[in-house]
Design a protein around this motif. Structure first.
Motif, PDB file in Angstrom:
ATOM      1  N   MET A   1      37.706  38.869  38.903  1.00  0.00           N
ATOM      2  CA  MET A   1      37.925  39.190  40.064  1.00  0.00           C
ATOM      3  C   MET A   1      37.115  38.444  41.251  1.00  0.00           C
ATOM      4  SD  MET A   1      39.919  41.910  39.658  1.00  0.00           S
ATOM      5  CE  MET A   1      39.654  43.560  40.745  1.00  0.00           C
ATOM      6  N   VAL A   2      37.399  38.569  42.441  1.00  0.00           N
ATOM      7  CA  VAL A   2      36.692  37.890  43.323  1.00  0.00           C
ATOM      8  C   VAL A   2      36.406  38.747  44.442  1.00  0.00           C
ATOM      9  CG1 VAL A   2      36.803  36.143  45.218  1.00  0.00           C
ATOM     10  CG2 VAL A   2      37.931  35.801  43.042  1.00  0.00           C
ATOM     11  N   LYS A   3      35.067  39.088  45.054  1.00  0.00           N
ATOM     12  CA  LYS A   3      34.808  39.863  45.926  1.00  0.00           C
ATOM     13  C   LYS A   3      34.995  39.148  47.486  1.00  0.00           C
ATOM     14  CE  LYS A   3      31.599  42.877  45.192  1.00  0.00           C
ATOM     15  NZ  LYS A   3      30.043  43.670  45.118  1.00  0.00           N
ATOM     16  N   VAL A   4      36.009  39.844  48.115  1.00  0.00           N
ATOM     17  CA  VAL A   4      36.491  39.370  49.427  1.00  0.00           C
ATOM     18  C   VAL A   4      35.852  40.522  50.704  1.00  0.00           C
ATOM     19  CG1 VAL A   4      38.403  38.787  50.968  1.00  0.00           C
ATOM     20  CG2 VAL A   4      38.321  38.309  48.431  1.00  0.00           C
ATOM     21  N   ASN A   5      35.033  39.970  51.277  1.00  0.00           N
ATOM     22  CA  ASN A   5      34.397  40.893  52.212  1.00  0.00           C
ATOM     23  C   ASN A   5      34.179  42.252  51.649  1.00  0.00           C
ATOM     24  OD1 ASN A   5      35.015  38.863  54.121  1.00  0.00           O
ATOM     25  ND2 ASN A   5      36.457  39.947  55.228  1.00  0.00           N
ATOM     26  N   GLY A   6      33.392  42.222  50.412  1.00  0.00           N
ATOM     27  CA  GLY A   6      32.947  43.307  49.829  1.00  0.00           C
ATOM     28  C   GLY A   6      33.824  44.137  49.054  1.00  0.00           C
ATOM     29  N   THR A   7      35.113  43.785  48.962  1.00  0.00           N
ATOM     30  CA  THR A   7      36.247  44.364  48.036  1.00  0.00           C
ATOM     31  C   THR A   7      36.749  43.454  46.915  1.00  0.00           C
ATOM     32  OG1 THR A   7      36.948  45.330  50.199  1.00  0.00           O
ATOM     33  CG2 THR A   7      38.381  45.502  48.177  1.00  0.00           C
ATOM     34  N   GLU A   8      36.618  44.053  45.841  1.00  0.00           N
ATOM     35  CA  GLU A   8      36.965  43.399  44.547  1.00  0.00           C
ATOM     36  C   GLU A   8      38.593  43.122  44.517  1.00  0.00           C
ATOM     37  OE1 GLU A   8      35.267  42.078  41.827  1.00  0.00           O
ATOM     38  OE2 GLU A   8      33.203  42.839  42.634  1.00  0.00           O
ATOM     39  N   LEU A   9      39.052  41.780  44.279  1.00  0.00           N
ATOM     40  CA  LEU A   9      40.385  41.609  44.319  1.00  0.00           C
ATOM     41  C   LEU A   9      40.727  40.678  43.202  1.00  0.00           C
ATOM     42  CD1 LEU A   9      40.991  40.735  48.154  1.00  0.00           C
ATOM     43  CD2 LEU A   9      41.476  43.013  47.043  1.00  0.00           C
ATOM     44  N   ASP A  10      42.040  40.942  42.575  1.00  0.00           N
ATOM     45  CA  ASP A  10      42.354  40.144  41.600  1.00  0.00           C
ATOM     46  C   ASP A  10      42.883  38.733  42.282  1.00  0.00           C
ATOM     47  OD1 ASP A  10      42.986  39.030  38.972  1.00  0.00           O
ATOM     48  OD2 ASP A  10      44.489  40.318  38.482  1.00  0.00           O
ATOM     49  N   VAL A  11      42.077  38.045  42.638  1.00  0.00           N
ATOM     50  CA  VAL A  11      42.830  36.502  43.272  1.00  0.00           C
ATOM     51  C   VAL A  11      42.220  35.437  42.423  1.00  0.00           C
ATOM     52  CG1 VAL A  11      43.543  37.645  45.396  1.00  0.00           C
ATOM     53  CG2 VAL A  11      41.176  36.740  45.045  1.00  0.00           C
ATOM     54  N   ALA A  12      41.708  35.576  41.476  1.00  0.00           N
ATOM     55  CA  ALA A  12      41.093  34.425  40.669  1.00  0.00           C
ATOM     56  C   ALA A  12      42.178  33.358  40.092  1.00  0.00           C
ATOM     57  CB  ALA A  12      40.090  34.783  39.524  1.00  0.00           C
ATOM     58  N   GLY A  13      42.077  32.263  40.480  1.00  0.00           N
ATOM     59  CA  GLY A  13      43.161  31.134  40.363  1.00  0.00           C
ATOM     60  C   GLY A  13      43.639  30.829  41.236  1.00  0.00           C
ATOM     61  N   LYS A  14      43.732  31.470  42.344  1.00  0.00           N
ATOM     62  CA  LYS A  14      44.702  30.937  43.660  1.00  0.00           C
ATOM     63  C   LYS A  14      43.699  30.327  44.600  1.00  0.00           C
ATOM     64  CE  LYS A  14      47.326  34.981  44.154  1.00  0.00           C
ATOM     65  NZ  LYS A  14      48.032  36.022  45.185  1.00  0.00           N
ATOM     66  N   THR A  15      44.249  29.249  45.273  1.00  0.00           N
ATOM     67  CA  THR A  15      43.409  28.422  46.501  1.00  0.00           C
ATOM     68  C   THR A  15      43.028  29.599  47.425  1.00  0.00           C
ATOM     69  OG1 THR A  15      45.380  27.756  47.485  1.00  0.00           O
ATOM     70  CG2 THR A  15      44.547  26.398  45.619  1.00  0.00           C
ATOM     71  N   VAL A  16      42.251  29.058  48.324  1.00  0.00           N
ATOM     72  CA  VAL A  16      41.758  29.810  49.663  1.00  0.00           C
ATOM     73  C   VAL A  16      43.084  29.769  50.558  1.00  0.00           C
ATOM     74  CG1 VAL A  16      40.692  29.939  51.824  1.00  0.00           C
ATOM     75  CG2 VAL A  16      39.344  29.202  49.607  1.00  0.00           C
ATOM     76  N   SER A  17      43.948  28.717  50.555  1.00  0.00           N
ATOM     77  CA  SER A  17      45.434  28.837  51.199  1.00  0.00           C
ATOM     78  C   SER A  17      46.225  29.946  50.645  1.00  0.00           C
ATOM     79  CB  SER A  17      45.917  27.465  51.320  1.00  0.00           C
ATOM     80  OG  SER A  17      45.235  26.453  52.132  1.00  0.00           O
ATOM     81  N   GLU A  18      46.385  29.881  49.308  1.00  0.00           N
ATOM     82  CA  GLU A  18      47.239  30.996  48.732  1.00  0.00           C
ATOM     83  C   GLU A  18      46.726  32.367  49.001  1.00  0.00           C
ATOM     84  OE1 GLU A  18      48.819  28.210  44.644  1.00  0.00           O
ATOM     85  OE2 GLU A  18      47.128  29.361  44.802  1.00  0.00           O
ATOM     86  N   TYR A  19      45.658  32.396  48.894  1.00  0.00           N
ATOM     87  CA  TYR A  19      45.060  33.851  49.319  1.00  0.00           C
ATOM     88  C   TYR A  19      45.482  34.176  50.687  1.00  0.00           C
ATOM     89  CZ  TYR A  19      42.296  37.772  50.621  1.00  0.00           C
ATOM     90  OH  TYR A  19      41.829  38.865  51.243  1.00  0.00           O
ATOM     91  N   ASP A  53      33.418  34.913  42.104  1.00  0.00           N
ATOM     92  CA  ASP A  53      33.190  34.316  43.402  1.00  0.00           C
ATOM     93  C   ASP A  53      32.917  35.317  44.453  1.00  0.00           C
ATOM     94  OD1 ASP A  53      33.190  31.521  42.888  1.00  0.00           O
ATOM     95  OD2 ASP A  53      35.212  31.311  43.496  1.00  0.00           O
ATOM     96  N   ARG A  54      32.133  35.126  45.753  1.00  0.00           N
ATOM     97  CA  ARG A  54      32.047  36.079  46.798  1.00  0.00           C
ATOM     98  C   ARG A  54      32.722  35.225  47.879  1.00  0.00           C
ATOM     99  NH1 ARG A  54      27.179  35.564  48.190  1.00  0.00           N
ATOM    100  NH2 ARG A  54      26.563  34.389  46.542  1.00  0.00           N
ATOM    101  N   LEU A  55      33.519  35.761  48.641  1.00  0.00           N
ATOM    102  CA  LEU A  55      34.430  35.315  49.763  1.00  0.00           C
ATOM    103  C   LEU A  55      34.072  36.082  51.110  1.00  0.00           C
ATOM    104  CD1 LEU A  55      36.180  32.622  49.784  1.00  0.00           C
ATOM    105  CD2 LEU A  55      38.157  34.374  49.835  1.00  0.00           C
ATOM    106  N   GLU A  56      33.654  35.568  52.000  1.00  0.00           N
ATOM    107  CA  GLU A  56      33.278  36.207  53.231  1.00  0.00           C
ATOM    108  C   GLU A  56      34.487  35.475  54.246  1.00  0.00           C
ATOM    109  OE1 GLU A  56      31.569  39.012  54.025  1.00  0.00           O
ATOM    110  OE2 GLU A  56      31.129  39.135  51.705  1.00  0.00           O
ATOM    111  N   ILE A  57      35.144  36.303  54.949  1.00  0.00           N
ATOM    112  CA  ILE A  57      36.180  35.914  56.109  1.00  0.00           C
ATOM    113  C   ILE A  57      35.740  36.337  57.166  1.00  0.00           C
ATOM    114  CG2 ILE A  57      38.364  35.442  56.558  1.00  0.00           C
ATOM    115  CD1 ILE A  57      39.271  35.758  53.638  1.00  0.00           C
ATOM    116  N   VAL A  58      35.541  35.638  58.397  1.00  0.00           N
ATOM    117  CA  VAL A  58      34.984  36.201  59.545  1.00  0.00           C
ATOM    118  C   VAL A  58      36.260  35.801  60.531  1.00  0.00           C
ATOM    119  CG1 VAL A  58      33.465  36.136  61.398  1.00  0.00           C
ATOM    120  CG2 VAL A  58      32.706  36.135  58.951  1.00  0.00           C
TER     121      VAL A  58
END
Length: 64
Positions: A1-19, A53-58
């Motif tokens: 699981m990847v935490k994106v802006n505080g929310t756990e998402l099942d996006v491990a294995g994807k690139t940033v572009s794919e997400y 991973d922790r991903l923050e998108i602004v």
């Protein structure tokens, strides 16, 4: 699981572009940070998201 802006998402294995392609974000108007480090737009296709991973998108907003 990847935490994106505080929310756990099942996006491990994807690139940033794919997400980002699965979201409403405009890649030209955002900044992405992975685990505290800025991910440059030129690296979106090569940066693979990993479990824990922790991903923050602004989004940039113009005004005046």
């Amino acid at each position: 699981m990847v935490k994106v802006n505080g929310t756990e998402l099942d996006v491990a294995g994807k690139t940033v572009s794919e997400y980002l392609a699965t979201t409403a974000y405009d890649p030209k108007r955002i900044a992405v940070e992975q685990n505290g480090d800025i991910v440059f737009k030129s690296q979106y296709d090569d940066t693979i998201l990993k479990d824990g991973d922790r991903l923050e998108i602004v989004s940039f907003v113009g005004g005046g």
